[in-house]
Design an enzyme around this catalytic site. Structure first.
Site, PDB file in Angstrom:
ATOM      1  N   ARG A  99       1.250  -0.881  -0.162  1.00 34.50           N
ATOM      2  CA  ARG A  99       0.117   0.168  -0.288  1.00 34.50           C
ATOM      3  C   ARG A  99       0.606   0.830   0.037  1.00 34.50           C
ATOM      4  O   ARG A  99       1.990   1.267   0.675  1.00 34.50           O
ATOM      5  CB  ARG A  99      -0.673  -0.418   1.076  1.00 34.50           C
ATOM      6  CG  ARG A  99      -1.839   1.010   2.009  1.00 34.50           C
ATOM      7  CD  ARG A  99      -2.748   1.396   2.678  1.00 34.50           C
ATOM      8  NE  ARG A  99      -3.292   2.646   2.461  1.00 34.50           N
ATOM      9  CZ  ARG A  99      -3.548   3.297   3.464  1.00 34.50           C
ATOM     10  NH1 ARG A  99      -2.750   3.347   4.953  1.00 34.50           N
ATOM     11  NH2 ARG A  99      -3.863   4.554   3.200  1.00 34.50           N
ATOM     12  N   HIS A 144      -2.713  11.392   0.456  1.00 36.28           N
ATOM     13  CA  HIS A 144      -2.088  10.844   1.696  1.00 36.28           C
ATOM     14  C   HIS A 144      -1.666  12.531   2.133  1.00 36.28           C
ATOM     15  O   HIS A 144      -0.642  11.214   2.549  1.00 36.28           O
ATOM     16  CB  HIS A 144      -1.403   9.962   2.247  1.00 36.28           C
ATOM     17  CG  HIS A 144      -1.295   9.456   3.057  1.00 36.28           C
ATOM     18  ND1 HIS A 144      -1.144   7.498   3.363  1.00 36.28           N
ATOM     19  CD2 HIS A 144      -0.735   9.481   4.398  1.00 36.28           C
ATOM     20  CE1 HIS A 144      -1.349   7.075   4.570  1.00 36.28           C
ATOM     21  NE2 HIS A 144      -0.893   8.972   5.550  1.00 36.28           N
ATOM     22  N   GLU A 189      -7.822   8.471   5.976  1.00 33.69           N
ATOM     23  CA  GLU A 189      -8.156   9.234   7.423  1.00 33.69           C
ATOM     24  C   GLU A 189      -8.290  10.765   7.647  1.00 33.69           C
ATOM     25  O   GLU A 189      -7.566  11.444   7.763  1.00 33.69           O
ATOM     26  CB  GLU A 189      -6.975   9.204   8.188  1.00 33.69           C
ATOM     27  CG  GLU A 189      -6.197   7.764   8.864  1.00 33.69           C
ATOM     28  CD  GLU A 189      -5.522   7.567   9.542  1.00 33.69           C
ATOM     29  OE1 GLU A 189      -4.867   9.186  10.644  1.00 33.69           O
ATOM     30  OE2 GLU A 189      -5.018   6.614  10.520  1.00 33.69           O
ATOM     31  N   ASN A 330      -7.697   1.933   9.656  1.00 34.72           N
ATOM     32  CA  ASN A 330      -6.941   2.012  10.063  1.00 34.72           C
ATOM     33  C   ASN A 330      -7.141   2.046  11.788  1.00 34.72           C
ATOM     34  O   ASN A 330      -7.898   2.437  12.099  1.00 34.72           O
ATOM     35  CB  ASN A 330      -5.422   3.440  10.179  1.00 34.72           C
ATOM     36  CG  ASN A 330      -4.662   3.613   8.163  1.00 34.72           C
ATOM     37  OD1 ASN A 330      -4.970   2.493   7.861  1.00 34.72           O
ATOM     38  ND2 ASN A 330      -4.795   4.752   8.436  1.00 34.72           N
ATOM     39  N   TYR A 332      -5.171   1.456  15.988  1.00 31.08           N
ATOM     40  CA  TYR A 332      -3.703   0.867  16.030  1.00 31.08           C
ATOM     41  C   TYR A 332      -4.143   0.899  18.021  1.00 31.08           C
ATOM     42  O   TYR A 332      -2.923   0.862  18.635  1.00 31.08           O
ATOM     43  CB  TYR A 332      -3.075   3.363  16.335  1.00 31.08           C
ATOM     44  CG  TYR A 332      -2.607   2.852  14.940  1.00 31.08           C
ATOM     45  CD1 TYR A 332      -0.907   2.401  14.880  1.00 31.08           C
ATOM     46  CD2 TYR A 332      -3.074   3.338  13.656  1.00 31.08           C
ATOM     47  CE1 TYR A 332      -0.613   2.714  13.111  1.00 31.08           C
ATOM     48  CE2 TYR A 332      -2.514   3.779  12.228  1.00 31.08           C
ATOM     49  CZ  TYR A 332      -1.319   3.219  12.955  1.00 31.08           C
ATOM     50  OH  TYR A 332      -0.018   3.641  10.687  1.00 31.08           O
ATOM     51  N   GLU A 399      -3.814  -0.076   8.117  1.00 30.17           N
ATOM     52  CA  GLU A 399      -2.594   0.342   9.042  1.00 30.17           C
ATOM     53  C   GLU A 399      -2.746  -0.016  10.544  1.00 30.17           C
ATOM     54  O   GLU A 399      -4.020  -0.082  10.862  1.00 30.17           O
ATOM     55  CB  GLU A 399      -2.571   1.529   8.848  1.00 30.17           C
ATOM     56  CG  GLU A 399      -1.596   2.870   7.709  1.00 30.17           C
ATOM     57  CD  GLU A 399      -1.754   4.333   7.732  1.00 30.17           C
ATOM     58  OE1 GLU A 399      -1.468   4.657   9.221  1.00 30.17           O
ATOM     59  OE2 GLU A 399      -1.661   4.683   7.157  1.00 30.17           O
TER      60      GLU A 399
END
Ligand SMILES: *[C@@H]1O[C@H](CO)[C@@H](O)[C@H](O)[C@H]1NC(C)=O
Ligand SMILES: *[C@@H]1O[C@H](CO)[C@@H](O)[C@H](O)[C@H]1NC(C)=O
Ligand SMILES: *[C@@H]1O[C@H](CO)[C@@H](O)[C@H](O)[C@H]1NC(C)=O
Length: 494
Positions: A99, A144, A189, A330, A332, A399
């Protein structure tokens, strides 16, 4: 067979291996593993070969004091010149896909499609050919965060006209690369770049919380929907590709079992993920009703003649609803949410509108980023929430990763990946969440925005002092290569 998503769609659940207790944890045979990067964070070459200036070029040059150690992405990991080395690393890892993102100002120096930079087209063509030669499928992000500065001069994402300019840019990408790329992500995002960039101090640093962030989100959603429809009309029949969007979703856990904290956590989820996911992935479309209600109400209390959250036309609601073939997610970390009992302040603020107070437990294991604590169980909860809220959409984890201090002995990174993959495995096998692929962020250390080069997420360490930007595999690279090649979590991996 170059499509990440076609591949997923055909085979994802064939060959899922049964796991009893104490047995090896294996993902479905055709589950795919990849690694991710983004243009501004790795490419460097900011002012060569016809590339235009981006908002991150402008911001890091005009406000070096706002970036850790006054660093910038002028050279970064120099992947503009070293992409063959990057692809070698991917081959070492044995990942199935890569990616990466395309730099808009490298393709269109002034943001508009009347002038196309052939050197930019050539760079990504060479990268795509190199990937193909190594049997690695591309998953390409169109945006991005590196907006052409010339478009920011017009207001950037707060100006409605940008939706049309983004469609023009996307068309150039489909025409130039559509025969080599089948799986696209429009945005990475939007929450982050609208909230932090237009509501806060990331580039362009507009600092207009509760106002400019909503204008940004509104136009990003319009731009996304328009690109999806344009692809269906102009390219889908010949290119047979798939278009999705990547949204970021930290899990929001109620801080207590009280009804008001339970409710506050749900409202926060709607403001964080629902802001972008509800218009696209829900059955009704449009903003989450609770978001509409709260911002309308608080705007009125603050004497605004109209809501600070813009309104879609009914045509726009229809155009945006269902405008994704899959969800890129994504994830985290996790936060705890308490209800904010403070009075409504007179000045606009996203955090006030949202009405929750976020925290993290001090005992959660730390990373090298203040916001990132290691909480694998939050991943499983987040995936189950997505499944329930949006009818179990096809999802690619685009991600997941951890920052640590420099060094090759990163067993804590191995533990992070292993823990999150176990949570993911449970979500897929036990909970039947429709997740078809996983992407580690990041292939290599890179420019971590306002944190400069201080926060390192790479499977490969980059020596920024070397002329070659030497890349060296960390312990975690060995671990992840076992995962990517066997689709199982290794029992021992050294
Ligand atoms: C490009 O930027 C570098 C700094 O990163 C500077 O030294 C160089 O002079 C610039 N080149 C051009 C052609 O502007
Ligand atoms: C990250 O690591 C650096 C050393 O490389 C250290 O100075 C800094 O305090 C660390 N930050 C966090 C949040 O742990
Ligand atoms: C640069 O890379 C080449 C080939 O990979 C290597 O032989 C050389 O020693 C490196 N030079 C430096 C200064 O790191």
């Amino acid at each position: 067979m170059d499509s990440v998503l076609s591949y997923f769609l055909c085979f994802a659940f064939i060959g899922a291996r049964v796991t009893a207790e104490n047995e090896k944890i294996c993902f479905p045979n055709k589950f795919l593993f990849g690694v991710a990067t983004a243009a501004y964070q790795i490419e460097g070459a900011w002012n060569v070969s016809g590339k235009g200036e981006s908002i991150w070029d402008r911001y890091t040059h005009s406000h070096p004091e706002r970036v850790f150690d006054h660093h910038n992405g002028d050279t970064a990991a120099d992947s503009y010149h070293l992409f063959k080395r990057d692809v070698d690393m991917m081959e070492q890892l044995g990942v199935q896909f890569y990616r990466f993102s395309v730099s808009w100002p490298r393709i269109l120096p002034n943001g508009l499609s009347n002038e196309i930079n052939e050197d930019g087209i050539k760079y990504y063509t060479l990268l795509l050919d190199e990937l193909k030669a190594h049997n690695i499928m591309p998953l390409v992000t169109m945006y991005h965060w590196d907006l052409p500065q010339s478009l920011q001069d017009l207001g950037g994402w707060t100006n409605p006209i940008i939706a049309d300019y983004f469609v023009d840019y996307a068309r150039v990408l489909f025409e130039a690369f559509g025969d080599k790329v089948d799986t696209w992500l429009t945005f990475n995002e939007p929450f982050s770049f609208c909230f932090d960039g237009y509501g806060g101090y990331d580039a362009p640093g507009a600092h207009g919380s509760g106002f400019e962030d909503y204008l940004c989100g509104h136009n990003v959603l319009r731009a996304h929907g328009k690109v999806y429809r344009m692809y269906q009309q102009e390219f889908a029949e010949t290119q047979k590709g798939h278009v999705g969007i990547t949204l970021d979703f930290a899990w929001q856990e109620p801080a207590t079992t009280s009804d008001e904290d339970q409710h506050a956590a749900e409202v926060v989820r709607q403001f964080f993920l629902g802001w972008f996911a509800h218009p696209i992935f829900s059955e009704t479309g449009d903003y989450p009703p609770i978001m509409r209600k709260r911002i309308d109400y608080i705007s009125k209390r603050q004497n605004f003649p109209r809501s600070r959250l813009p309104t879609f036309t009914s045509d726009e609601i229809r155009m945006i609803r269902g405008s994704a073939d899959f969800l890129g997610l994504n994830h985290y970390t996790t936060y705890l949410v308490k209800r904010n009992r403070n009075k409504i302040a007179p000045q606009p603020s996203f955090m006030t509108d949202m009405g929750g107070i976020l925290s993290q437990k001090p005992e959660w294991p730390k990373s090298n980023s203040t916001w990132l604590k290691v909480v694998p169980w939050g991943f499983r909860k987040a995936l189950n929430w997505v499944k329930a809220a949006y009818n179990n959409p096809i999802t690619i984890i685009t991600e997941n990763g951890i920052s640590l201090e420099p060094g090759l002995q990163d067993s804590r990174r191995v533990n992070y990946i292993d823990g999150y993959l176990r949570a993911l495995h449970n979500a897929i096998i036990k909970d039947k969440c429709n997740v078809v692929g996983y992407t580690y962020w990041s292939l290599l250390d890179n420019f971590e925005w306002m944190r400069g080069f201080s926060e390192r997420f790479g499977l490969y360490e980059v020596n920024y002092d070397s002329t070659n930007k030497t890349r060296t595999a960390r312990i975690s690279a060995g671990y992840y290569s076992k995962v990517a090649q066997t689709k199982c979590l290794p029992v021992s991996w050294v």
